[in-house]
Design a protein around this motif. Sequence first.
Motif, PDB file in Angstrom:
ATOM      1  N   ASN A   1      -4.478   6.135  -1.743  1.00 31.14           N
ATOM      2  CA  ASN A   1      -4.699   5.874  -0.319  1.00 31.14           C
ATOM      3  C   ASN A   1      -4.814   7.177   0.466  1.00 31.14           C
ATOM      4  OD1 ASN A   1      -4.707   3.052  -0.423  1.00 31.14           O
ATOM      5  ND2 ASN A   1      -2.478   2.935  -0.294  1.00 31.14           N
TER       6      ASN A   1
ATOM      7  N   ASP B   1      -6.806   8.045   7.622  1.00 28.62           N
ATOM      8  CA  ASP B   1      -8.096   8.495   8.166  1.00 28.62           C
ATOM      9  C   ASP B   1      -7.958   8.826   9.642  1.00 28.62           C
ATOM     10  OD1 ASP B   1     -10.564   8.290   9.586  1.00 28.62           O
ATOM     11  OD2 ASP B   1     -11.478   7.225   7.933  1.00 28.62           O
TER      12      ASP B   1
ATOM     13  N   GLY C   1      -8.140   8.257   2.493  1.00 32.32           N
ATOM     14  CA  GLY C   1      -7.998   8.474   3.931  1.00 32.32           C
ATOM     15  C   GLY C   1      -8.411   9.867   4.353  1.00 32.32           C
TER      16      GLY C   1
ATOM     17  N   GLU D   1       0.816  -1.215   0.000  1.00 31.93           N
ATOM     18  CA  GLU D   1       0.000   0.000   0.000  1.00 31.93           C
ATOM     19  C   GLU D   1       0.850   1.266   0.000  1.00 31.93           C
ATOM     20  OE1 GLU D   1      -2.312  -0.772   3.445  1.00 31.93           O
ATOM     21  OE2 GLU D   1      -3.310  -2.512   2.561  1.00 31.93           O
TER      22      GLU D   1
ATOM     23  N   ALA E   1      -4.952   3.417   4.177  1.00 28.46           N
ATOM     24  CA  ALA E   1      -5.933   4.501   4.045  1.00 28.46           C
ATOM     25  C   ALA E   1      -6.657   4.749   5.360  1.00 28.46           C
ATOM     26  CB  ALA E   1      -6.939   4.150   2.942  1.00 28.46           C
TER      27      ALA E   1
ATOM     28  N   SER F   1     -10.698   1.391   0.168  1.00 31.38           N
ATOM     29  CA  SER F   1      -9.824   1.615   1.322  1.00 31.38           C
ATOM     30  C   SER F   1      -9.088   0.338   1.723  1.00 31.38           C
ATOM     31  CB  SER F   1     -10.647   2.119   2.508  1.00 31.38           C
ATOM     32  OG  SER F   1      -9.814   2.391   3.612  1.00 31.38           O
TER      33      SER F   1
END
Length: 455
Positions: free
Chosen positions: A29, A360, A33, A20, A356, A352
Amino acid sequence: MFNSKTDWVKQHLLPQLRHELHPTRLLPNLTVGLTTGAIGVLFDLSYAVLIFSGSLSSHLSPGIGLVLFSAASTRILVALTSSLPGMVADLSTVPTAILAWSVGAIIKSLPPTTSAIELWMTALATIALTSLLTGAFLLLLGWLRLGKLVRSMPDAVIGGFIASTGWLLVKGAFKLMTDHPLELAQLPVLLQAQVLMQWLPGLLLALYLLLISHLRSHPLILSASLVGSIALFYILLSLSGTSAVQASNQGWILNIAATPKDHSSHSHFLNLSQVHWSAIAAQWMCLATVSVTAAISLLMNVSSLKLVTQQKIDTNRELTIAGIGNLAIGLFGGILSFHSLSKSILAHKMGSNRLATLIDAGVFLVISTLGVSLLSYCPKPVLGGLLLFLGLSLLIEWVVIAGFKLSLRDYLVVQMVLVVSATVGFVQGLTVGWMAAIGLVAIGWGERQLAKSRT
């Protein structure tokens, strides 16, 4: 057991994060996020306002920070350990609304001479104790693999609790927008032109959200509508020639007071002598209901996510993770949070993953430490409309739609709990609900025994 967890980290978690972090994946990502994080902050702001209102309104700033920190902490833990990459944790509507009512009832029961620091410490202790009790309950369910036991609670009683929670949210929304309680005696005041204009936009927004969420199933529709509502508010504010300061003085914008110096950290939480434990003990039924409804909500959310994502999710693992998370944040006075169905679906739709979700959570941490004052520009009609939407959604589900799904007996139980909660008192409604649960379980057991004897 330790080796198995280490192997899982080496074989699954670290490779996923490395993938990722690849430059081709990093920008998508980051976008996902930041988007889900900003939306989550708006929802949790409405919960914070619901909890830290009335006598606690002067503590809204640290309260918001506490809510965001709690959600971020649980988000990070779930993002790293969940069996579903991209799983998102957050505050949940029903347990949070019951907790908010409990905190308010406890604060109201204290003597008028109670100092501000005692009010704050008692509120924090209530929140922390609820998180600790719920965390221990979830952890026990996960370790003993007893999730099915909680799901056996009668649907009618659960529906009664949820419908009553919907009414609490509706009342909380009106209180937020107008500073007047939603009561029959206050109806003439609520219908005055000036007060009417404070809650009517929120009601219209709630009705729009109900309609648009019914017509369109995409999870971004609701989020875009909320952002658009905030933009529309400030456009109209600019056209009217009203400044943000004037709008705040007129009660249109959330007023987040500066954090009191003696409440700027959680160090005073250790001074247990300032907590009114007897007042908290009087609300034991509400705290127990929060734990049970949290477990039921989590199990329902995980079951629904299995269907939506078509992926295997270890229910007992998720219970254990949520239990550990709430025990941890409870030690710091944090507010209970766990796996969110709506936020996880949104994250899943947007592609997601673990990274991500960590980004967030970073949005929550940044705002909770640096930018809580920025949230003071959030319009009250938008927050009130969001709470109204959540409350009306629950009421429609269990007052209208449930009439077509439940048996007459179960439907009457739901309405009985709701009517008692709305007219007599929320605690009395919970009492009726728990008594109904015992009665329905006993009736079900008797019917099964009778059926066995006939065969």
